[in-house]
Design a protein around this motif. Structure first.
Motif, PDB file in Angstrom:
ATOM      1  N   PHE A   1       1.808  -3.951  57.977  1.00 40.68           N
ATOM      2  CA  PHE A   1       0.669  -4.062  57.074  1.00 40.68           C
ATOM      3  C   PHE A   1      -0.632  -4.030  57.876  1.00 40.68           C
ATOM      4  O   PHE A   1      -0.805  -4.795  58.829  1.00 40.68           O
ATOM      5  N   ASN A   2      -1.532  -3.135  57.482  1.00 41.47           N
ATOM      6  CA  ASN A   2      -2.810  -2.934  58.163  1.00 41.47           C
ATOM      7  C   ASN A   2      -3.917  -3.116  57.137  1.00 41.47           C
ATOM      8  O   ASN A   2      -4.214  -2.215  56.354  1.00 41.47           O
ATOM      9  N   THR A   3      -4.528  -4.292  57.110  1.00 43.29           N
ATOM     10  CA  THR A   3      -5.454  -4.664  56.053  1.00 43.29           C
ATOM     11  C   THR A   3      -6.840  -4.951  56.589  1.00 43.29           C
ATOM     12  O   THR A   3      -7.002  -5.359  57.746  1.00 43.29           O
ATOM     13  N   ASN A   4      -7.849  -4.778  55.746  1.00 35.93           N
ATOM     14  CA  ASN A   4      -9.202  -5.161  56.118  1.00 35.93           C
ATOM     15  C   ASN A   4      -9.527  -6.588  55.715  1.00 35.93           C
ATOM     16  O   ASN A   4     -10.679  -7.005  55.793  1.00 35.93           O
TER      17      ASN A   4
ATOM     18  N   TYR B   1     -10.289 -13.020  57.202  1.00 34.19           N
ATOM     19  CA  TYR B   1     -10.570 -14.439  57.331  1.00 34.19           C
ATOM     20  C   TYR B   1      -9.337 -15.296  57.546  1.00 34.19           C
ATOM     21  O   TYR B   1      -9.448 -16.408  58.065  1.00 34.19           O
ATOM     22  N   SER B   2      -8.178 -14.839  57.153  1.00 35.01           N
ATOM     23  CA  SER B   2      -7.009 -15.711  57.211  1.00 35.01           C
ATOM     24  C   SER B   2      -5.718 -14.904  57.342  1.00 35.01           C
ATOM     25  O   SER B   2      -5.169 -14.441  56.338  1.00 35.01           O
ATOM     26  N   PRO B   3      -5.200 -14.749  58.559  1.00 40.20           N
ATOM     27  CA  PRO B   3      -3.890 -14.118  58.706  1.00 40.20           C
ATOM     28  C   PRO B   3      -2.810 -14.872  57.936  1.00 40.20           C
ATOM     29  O   PRO B   3      -1.919 -14.259  57.347  1.00 40.20           O
ATOM     30  N   GLU B   4      -2.916 -16.208  57.939  1.00 38.00           N
ATOM     31  CA  GLU B   4      -1.935 -17.012  57.226  1.00 38.00           C
ATOM     32  C   GLU B   4      -2.004 -16.746  55.723  1.00 38.00           C
ATOM     33  O   GLU B   4      -0.968 -16.639  55.051  1.00 38.00           O
ATOM     34  N   GLY B   5      -3.216 -16.611  55.196  1.00 39.47           N
ATOM     35  CA  GLY B   5      -3.364 -16.331  53.777  1.00 39.47           C
ATOM     36  C   GLY B   5      -2.828 -14.962  53.403  1.00 39.47           C
ATOM     37  O   GLY B   5      -2.205 -14.802  52.347  1.00 39.47           O
TER      38      GLY B   5
ATOM     39  N   PHE C   1      -1.678  -6.627  60.683  1.00 39.24           N
ATOM     40  CA  PHE C   1      -2.897  -6.445  61.462  1.00 39.24           C
ATOM     41  C   PHE C   1      -4.092  -6.559  60.524  1.00 39.24           C
ATOM     42  O   PHE C   1      -4.121  -5.939  59.458  1.00 39.24           O
ATOM     43  N   LEU C   2      -5.082  -7.361  60.952  1.00 38.44           N
ATOM     44  CA  LEU C   2      -6.280  -7.607  60.160  1.00 38.44           C
ATOM     45  C   LEU C   2      -7.496  -6.990  60.847  1.00 38.44           C
ATOM     46  O   LEU C   2      -7.456  -6.629  62.031  1.00 38.44           O
ATOM     47  N   ARG C   3      -8.575  -6.905  60.093  1.00 36.96           N
ATOM     48  CA  ARG C   3      -9.842  -6.455  60.671  1.00 36.96           C
ATOM     49  C   ARG C   3     -10.176  -7.341  61.870  1.00 36.96           C
ATOM     50  O   ARG C   3     -10.108  -8.564  61.802  1.00 36.96           O
TER      51      ARG C   3
ATOM     52  N   SER D   1     -14.947  -4.005  62.628  1.00 37.95           N
ATOM     53  CA  SER D   1     -15.137  -2.790  61.840  1.00 37.95           C
ATOM     54  C   SER D   1     -14.053  -2.678  60.796  1.00 37.95           C
ATOM     55  O   SER D   1     -12.894  -3.057  61.017  1.00 37.95           O
ATOM     56  N   GLY D   2     -14.429  -2.115  59.642  1.00 40.43           N
ATOM     57  CA  GLY D   2     -13.454  -1.815  58.607  1.00 40.43           C
ATOM     58  C   GLY D   2     -12.678  -0.546  58.877  1.00 40.43           C
ATOM     59  O   GLY D   2     -11.738  -0.235  58.142  1.00 40.43           O
ATOM     60  N   ASP D   3     -13.058   0.210  59.905  1.00 38.15           N
ATOM     61  CA  ASP D   3     -12.289   1.394  60.278  1.00 38.15           C
ATOM     62  C   ASP D   3     -10.924   0.961  60.805  1.00 38.15           C
ATOM     63  O   ASP D   3     -10.789  -0.099  61.439  1.00 38.15           O
ATOM     64  N   LYS D   4      -9.907   1.784  60.573  1.00 34.56           N
ATOM     65  CA  LYS D   4      -8.540   1.389  60.893  1.00 34.56           C
ATOM     66  C   LYS D   4      -7.898   2.198  62.015  1.00 34.56           C
ATOM     67  O   LYS D   4      -6.760   1.924  62.397  1.00 34.56           O
ATOM     68  N   ASP D   5      -8.591   3.181  62.551  1.00 30.20           N
ATOM     69  CA  ASP D   5      -7.986   4.005  63.594  1.00 30.20           C
ATOM     70  C   ASP D   5      -7.532   3.166  64.789  1.00 30.20           C
ATOM     71  O   ASP D   5      -6.451   3.386  65.344  1.00 30.20           O
ATOM     72  N   GLY D   6      -8.360   2.227  65.207  1.00 28.18           N
ATOM     73  CA  GLY D   6      -8.012   1.400  66.366  1.00 28.18           C
ATOM     74  C   GLY D   6      -6.748   0.611  66.151  1.00 28.18           C
ATOM     75  O   GLY D   6      -5.898   0.500  67.048  1.00 28.18           O
ATOM     76  N   ARG D   7      -6.590   0.059  64.947  1.00 24.79           N
ATOM     77  CA  ARG D   7      -5.372  -0.705  64.644  1.00 24.79           C
ATOM     78  C   ARG D   7      -4.163   0.219  64.504  1.00 24.79           C
ATOM     79  O   ARG D   7      -3.054  -0.129  64.916  1.00 24.79           O
TER      80      ARG D   7
END
Length: 315
Positions: A175-178, A181-185, A205-207, A214-220
């Motif tokens: 899961f690759n999300t923007n 604030y809370s990985p646990e959430g 993986f979170l922002r 960044s909200g871009d996801k290429d890095g993740r």
């Protein structure tokens, strides 16, 4: 999901102005109070469609079934040599590259599919209810939702069965999300929707996890591809597939054309799987003039013309 809300066309939110009669003293017309929003008020059209309609459920189930069928077909064939095309501009000039499915020592990486979270695997019905009842989006309320809103989410129709099929076939959901604030959430929301376990920085993986705010996801995506052979991507926004689509200098029609023609058109259903989201995000930007090109503006009396050529996918 890019957590940026566009202006919502909420029926009944506009103020209803009083009549033009003035008082005997010549005062200005007074404005009537906005009608109260109740559970009987009409929900915004886009929310009614995504969260309430059987049509939306059918489209989501259809997409999940196609995705699982595709993944199972990949596992039955020869081991993939490279990942699906995704936003890895450091690999190729066009901004959509692939990565080897083997580690430096020659061993095969495990198969995975990378998913966006919000409105791709879970529906944020609790927060959207909050907005539909007259409240506005804010960073503070969204942060609170990330942390404590897990009990008010639902799985996207088809997601529970789809993820079960993937795991049974030996494919790991990542899961690759923007969310930020809370990985646990985020992990709790995924689990409470019946979608299984997600482990931060392993399958979640979170922002910010790539070291950038960044909200871009290429890095993740690059981080994920170091560990996994990514055979498919799934999301509700083009940025869930490659950041090249998020170029702010590209207009509405240019962005649509980029996704719908040439090599990218060949990826839909063949490694890229899109879920519907008419409620928020980059997909609902555009003025009337941007959405309707001059050649497609009709009104009674418009001279007859030849029909335009259909989109030439893959050309």
């Amino acid at each position: 999901m890019q957590r940026i809300f566009k202006a919502l066309a909420l029926a009944g939110w506009a103020l209803t102005m009083a009549g033009c009669a003035q008082s005997m003293t010549g005062g200005e017309p007074s404005a009537a109070p906005a009608p109260a929003i109740t559970l009987e008020s009409a929900a915004p059209d886009s929310m009614r469609w995504l969260y309430g309609s059987g049509e939306a459920a059918g489209v989501s189930i259809q997409t999940w079934r196609m995705l699982a069928d595709y993944a199972e077909s990949v596992t039955r064939g020869p081991a993939p040599a490279r990942s699906v095309a995704m936003g890895l501009p450091q690999n190729v000039a066009d901004g959509v590259g692939t990565v080897s499915c083997r580690r430096a020592d020659g061993t095969a990486k495990p198969l995975a599919i990378v998913f966006d979270v919000d409105e791709t695997v879970i529906l944020n019905e609790g927060y959207e209810y909050f907005l539909a009842t007259g409240n506005t989006y804010s960073r503070e309320t969204w942060e609170m939702w990330e942390r404590i809103g897990a009990a008010q989410v639902s799985p996207v129709p088809g997601a529970v069965t789809g993820l079960r099929r993937l795991r049974a076939a030996g494919v790991t959901p990542v899961f690759n999300t923007n969310r930020q604030y809370s990985p646990e959430g985020a992990a709790r929301a995924i689990a409470m929707a019946g979608l299984g376990e997600a482990v931060h920085r392993e399958t979640l993986f979170l922002r910010g996890d790539d070291g950038t705010d960044s909200g871009d996801k290429d890095g993740r995506r690059a981080l994920i591809a170091e560990r996994y052979c990514v055979i498919a991507l799934a999301g509700d926004n083009l940025g869930d597939f490659a950041d090249i689509f998020n170029d702010d200098t590209r207009g509405v029609q240019a962005r649509r054309t980029l996704a719908a023609r040439g090599d990218y058109a060949q990826l839909w259903g063949q490694g890229w799987f899109a879920f519907p989201n008419p409620v928020y995000g980059d997909s609902i930007t555009g003025t009337i003039g941007e959405v309707y090109p001059e050649t497609h503006r009709w009104k009674p009396g418009t001279p007859r013309s030849d029909a335009p050529a259909i989109m030439n996918e893959g050309q």
